[in-house]
Design a protein around this motif. Structure first.
Motif, short mmCIF file in Angstrom:
data_model
loop_
_atom_site.label_atom_id
_atom_site.label_comp_id
_atom_site.label_asym_id
_atom_site.label_seq_id
_atom_site.Cartn_x
_atom_site.Cartn_y
_atom_site.Cartn_z
N TYR A 1 41.60 39.90 49.78
CA TYR A 1 42.99 40.08 49.36
C TYR A 1 43.30 41.56 49.15
O TYR A 1 42.42 42.34 48.77
N ILE B 1 44.71 42.88 44.45
CA ILE B 1 44.06 42.44 43.21
C ILE B 1 42.77 43.22 43.07
O ILE B 1 42.16 43.58 44.08
N HIS C 1 38.65 40.86 40.05
CA HIS C 1 39.52 39.70 39.77
C HIS C 1 38.73 38.42 40.05
O HIS C 1 37.97 38.35 41.02
N GLN D 1 39.45 35.78 41.43
CA GLN D 1 39.70 35.17 42.74
C GLN D 1 39.53 36.14 43.91
O GLN D 1 39.87 35.80 45.05
N SER D 2 39.02 37.35 43.62
CA SER D 2 38.79 38.25 44.76
C SER D 2 37.63 37.68 45.57
O SER D 2 36.79 36.93 45.05
N ASN E 1 41.62 47.48 48.17
CA ASN E 1 42.32 48.53 47.42
C ASN E 1 42.04 49.92 48.01
O ASN E 1 42.28 50.93 47.33
N PHE F 1 44.85 29.97 42.10
CA PHE F 1 45.66 30.87 41.26
C PHE F 1 46.56 30.03 40.33
O PHE F 1 47.77 30.13 40.38
N LYS G 1 51.46 33.80 42.23
CA LYS G 1 50.30 34.62 41.83
C LYS G 1 49.38 34.95 43.02
O LYS G 1 48.46 35.75 42.91
N PRO H 1 48.19 36.72 46.23
CA PRO H 1 48.55 38.01 46.84
C PRO H 1 49.36 37.82 48.13
O PRO H 1 49.20 36.81 48.83
#
Ligand code: GLP
Length: 275
Positions: free
Chosen positions: A74, A77, A81, A83-84, A110, A174, A180, A182
């Motif tokens: 994702y 996030i 996180h 849920q990454s 990121n 999520f 929520k 991404p």
């Protein structure tokens, strides 16, 4: 394309884990010539990862000389996180096996320079000799990694927006809140996956039945990106019975027949793998 139909998801997971272990063992990888494995996230490979963990603990296979590349991550996030895909992979596989952390590759959602990040990922795959086996799952709309319907079948690693279907499907991770999820991701392209020496896709459950039907019985079409697998010389889908519900009876019987000697998950550990 091969289609291996298993009775249920547990059998599917066992078959796939044993197959991967056998591939690694046959390759007899070393630190200079590692086995290179592409990996997905999601619920489809979870059982396979649990089986692989058992195989490592039982001394059947080792990941010491395995290099991995994850399919996607994702954007937007943090890496930490819950849920990454970084978190998912370490929690569900990597921390339980003997892989060297420096051999794990996951896209950085990121990264300050997305283009450079994606190009570096492609370059690194080439530098280690290419992917030996790319394991994958699919979304209900037939997407592979985050290559949503309409993605170019010649695509390479890049950033990609998630469509509404995928956000709905992934909202279960999520708090069932689609807002929520991404909006976008970094993902390997379809051509990146197709460059692998072999591709193995896990498909399970009724909600993937339509996608499986398009992948196996319809033509190659960018609206069902998984259908590109038809062009791969070593493309295989391992599925459970519920996923076959949209296949023609004749298609089902054909694959059950030609793979009748390759259906037993236990036999995969000693198989010559029949390609
Ligand atoms: C996400 C991932 C895909 C994965 C798909 C299916 O969209 N990007 O790589 O295959 O979900 O997930 P699941 O296996 O949970 O159904």
């Amino acid at each position: 394309m091969r289609l291996i139909i298993q009775d249920n998801h547990d059998q599917t997971s066992k078959w796939v884990a044993n197959y991967i272990a056998r591939k690694i063992n046959l390759a007899a990888p070393t630190s200079k010539k590692p086995f290179v494995l592409g990996l997905p996230t999601g619920s489809s490979p979870l059982g396979t990862y649990q089986e692989l963990i058992k195989l490592v603990h039982d001394g059947v296979v080792s990941f010491r000389n395995v290099v991995t590349f994850n399919m996607d991550e994702y954007v937007g996030i943090p890496k930490e996180h819950p849920q990454s895909y970084h978190t998912f992979m370490w929690a569900n596989l990597f921390k339980h096996i003997d892989i060297r952390p420096e051999n794990v590759n996951i896209l950085n959602g990121n990264a300050p320079d997305i283009k450079a990040e994606c190009q570096a990922y492609e370059d690194k795959m080439k530098a280690v000799g290419g992917i030996d086996l790319f394991l994958g799952g699919i979304g209900p709309d037939g997407h592979l990694a985050f290559n949503e319907p309409g993605s170019s079948l010649a695509s390479r690693t890049r950033d990609k927006e998630l469509n509404y279907d995928t956000k709905i499907a992934n909202s279960r991770f999520f708090d069932n809140d689609v807002s929520k999820v991404p909006e976008s991701s970094l993902t390997v392209g379809i051509a990146t996956v197709m460059d692998a020496k072999e591709v193995l896709i896990i498909v399970n459950g009724y909600n993937k039945a339509r996608a499986l039907q398009h992948a196996v019985e319809e033509g190659v079409n960018h609206m069902w990106t998984i259908s590109a697998l038809q062009l791969h010389p070593r493309g295989m889908i391992v599925c459970d019975e519920p996923a076959t519900y949209e296949l023609r009876v004749g298609t089902y019987k054909h694959f059950k027949d030609i793979e009748r000697n390759n259906l037993d998950p236990d036999s995969m550990l000693n198989s010559d793998l029949v390609w």
